[in-house]
Design a protein around this motif. Structure first.
Motif, mmCIF file in Angstrom:
data_model
loop_
_atom_site.group_PDB
_atom_site.id
_atom_site.type_symbol
_atom_site.label_atom_id
_atom_site.label_comp_id
_atom_site.label_asym_id
_atom_site.label_seq_id
_atom_site.Cartn_x
_atom_site.Cartn_y
_atom_site.Cartn_z
ATOM 1 N N VAL A 189 6.955 4.176 -2.950
ATOM 2 C CA VAL A 189 6.353 5.178 -3.833
ATOM 3 C C VAL A 189 5.191 5.879 -3.134
ATOM 4 O O VAL A 189 5.084 7.107 -3.166
ATOM 5 C CB VAL A 189 5.878 4.526 -5.150
ATOM 6 C CG1 VAL A 189 5.010 5.472 -5.954
ATOM 7 C CG2 VAL A 189 7.071 4.073 -5.971
ATOM 8 N N VAL A 190 4.332 5.108 -2.465
ATOM 9 C CA VAL A 190 3.177 5.703 -1.795
ATOM 10 C C VAL A 190 3.624 6.638 -0.675
ATOM 11 O O VAL A 190 3.116 7.755 -0.540
ATOM 12 C CB VAL A 190 2.243 4.596 -1.253
ATOM 13 C CG1 VAL A 190 1.188 5.174 -0.326
ATOM 14 C CG2 VAL A 190 1.595 3.863 -2.406
ATOM 15 N N VAL A 191 4.583 6.207 0.131
ATOM 16 C CA VAL A 191 5.062 7.044 1.235
ATOM 17 C C VAL A 191 5.734 8.297 0.692
ATOM 18 O O VAL A 191 5.522 9.396 1.238
ATOM 19 C CB VAL A 191 6.018 6.241 2.141
ATOM 20 C CG1 VAL A 191 6.764 7.140 3.094
ATOM 21 C CG2 VAL A 191 5.253 5.183 2.896
ATOM 22 N N SER A 192 6.512 8.171 -0.346
ATOM 23 C CA SER A 192 7.182 9.357 -0.883
ATOM 24 C C SER A 192 6.197 10.335 -1.504
ATOM 25 O O SER A 192 6.403 11.546 -1.433
ATOM 26 C CB SER A 192 8.254 8.946 -1.897
ATOM 27 O OG SER A 192 7.664 8.359 -3.030
ATOM 28 N N VAL A 193 5.133 9.839 -2.099
ATOM 29 C CA VAL A 193 4.126 10.732 -2.687
ATOM 30 C C VAL A 193 3.362 11.452 -1.581
ATOM 31 O O VAL A 193 3.148 12.664 -1.645
ATOM 32 C CB VAL A 193 3.151 9.947 -3.595
ATOM 33 C CG1 VAL A 193 1.922 10.775 -3.938
ATOM 34 C CG2 VAL A 193 3.858 9.509 -4.855
#
Length: 98
Positions: free
Chosen positions: A89-93
């Protein structure tokens, strides 16, 4: 694109739910297979606060030790599942930020 993200989140959440339930059941079965002179467990009082790695295998029967090993393995998988999902989630955001 929002449907794909929602689907991925629901799959991640369902996987976490299954792993947590499996871990809790294995810990319960391990604590139900205690040796005769072992003190009673406080698992029902503490619930998920009782981690499998904190249980003393010397107070368990052979079947209890097998359930305990399975519970420890499932907890490790569950923690990796949580961390990997969070990182995804963090990388995609941050990948979408300009």
């Amino acid at each position: 694109m929002i449907y794909v993200a929602t689907g991925v989140f629901l799959v991640w959440l369902a996987g976490l739910y299954v792993l947590a339930g499996r871990s809790r059941d294995d810990v319960r079965q391990a604590l139900d297979n205690r040796v005769a002179d072992a003190p009673p467990s406080d698992f029902r009082r503490f619930g998920f606060r009782r981690m499998a790695k904190n249980i003393d295998p010397a107070q368990l029967t052979e079947a209890g030790r097998q359930y305990l090993e399975r519970a420890i393995r499932t907890e490790r998988i569950m923690f990796h599942w949580m961390i990997d999902g969070f990182l995804l989630v963090v990388v995609s955001v941050f990948a979408k930020l300009p």
